[in-house]
Design an enzyme around this catalytic site. Structure first.
Site, PDB file in Angstrom:
ATOM      1  CE1 TYR A  94       5.556  17.737  19.988  1.00 19.11           C
ATOM      2  CE2 TYR A  94       3.996  15.926  19.803  1.00 19.11           C
ATOM      3  CZ  TYR A  94       5.076  16.852  20.472  1.00 19.11           C
ATOM      4  OH  TYR A  94       5.675  16.179  21.591  1.00 19.11           O
ATOM      5  CB  SER A 138       5.780  12.431  20.319  1.00 19.65           C
ATOM      6  OG  SER A 138       4.213  12.293  20.725  1.00 19.65           O
TER       7      SER A 138
END
Length: 273
Positions: free
Chosen positions: A140, A91
């Site tokens: 994350y 990501s």
């Protein structure tokens, strides 16, 4: 017309349990004869940040460490099926991983934050390329950074075995995981390709649009660069990795440490001489 499509087989896997990963790998190898052409490590969660029964931060374990163990256990099958590929879905959140966790901007310069502790919920200031934002802290990006470094290390370690590895970001895509996030506030400013001759990116991408870069890394031609990081936002081109104190020289050590974290290598601190 009576033709049958490909057979799809589902097997249970809980990436938050290292025992579950080991069981899955044993079943897979037994059921499919030790062959595997492609492994796409795609599963992930955003939170919450807490410890697992294995003693690791949950997001780090589900999004990175579980995938690392799965990949390692399936590597013999990937080597036996070479040429084969490993695709880590990372990501763009890796770019601000340290700040988003509420840690120093160079938090990866040593091993203080790897494996990461539980990330306490609080507001943090994050400096993006074109703006500064206040957002809720998250672990994350830490796991996604590790996904990127894992692919880079695999590309080096498995080159001679005919196994290629890639990491990527699908951009901000609308999925069940992101449905509660307002893209206008979070990501749309960064989801722009700098070349004005290209059509503007939608924001968010649909799930199908986001997975275009996954398909590229999984099935693209041999011109793809093993170990590289590809971005859907940037027309599926390679992009630099934001290192935040980490160095390429640390990639193999992260790999070796990860082997110890998942129990595939002894901890040198526990060795008896």
């Amino acid at each position: 017309d009576g033709r049958e499509g490909p057979q799809v087989v589902a097997l249970p896997l809980n990436l938050g349990s290292l025992d579950s990963v080991r069981t899955f790998a044993k079943i897979y190898l037994r059921q499919f004869g030790g062959q595997l052409d492609m492994l796409v490590n795609n599963a992930g969660i955003l939170g919450p940040s807490k410890l697992t029964a294995d003693g690791y931060e949950l997001v780090f374990q589900v999004d990175y460490l579980g995938h690392f163990l799965l990949t390692e256990l399936l590597l013999p099958a990937l080597r036996a099926s070479a040429p084969s590929r490993i695709v880590n879905v990372a990501s763009g959140a890796h770019e601000n991983a340290c700040e988003t966790a509420g840690w120093p901007m160079d938090c990866f310069k040593d091993w203080t934050y790897l494996p990461p502790p539980v990330v306490l919920r609080r507001n943090v200031t994050v400096h993006h390329t074109n703006r500064t934002a206040v957002t809720e802290s998250s672990s994350y990006g830490i796991a996604k950074f590790a996904n990127v470094q894992h692919a880079a290390a695999l590309a080096q370690r498995e080159h001679s075995a005919g196994v290629r590895a890639f990491s990527l970001t699908p951009g901000f895509a609308l999925t069940s995981m992101t449905s509660g996030i307002d893209p206008s506030k979070a990501f749309c400013d960064t989801q722009r390709h700098p070349d004005p001759s290209l059509p503007a990116n939608p924001c968010p991408f649909s799930a199908e649009q986001g997975t275009a870069v996954v398909a590229l890394c999984a099935a693209g031609d041999e011109k793809l660069i093993s170990g590289a990081y590809y971005s859907r936002t940037f027309a599926c081109e390679t992009r630099p990795i934001v290192m935040q104190g980490f160095t390429e020289a640390m990639q193999n050590e992260l790999y070796e440490r990860s082997l110890r974290w998942v129990g595939l290598a002894p901890d040198p601190d526990e060795l008896v001489v």
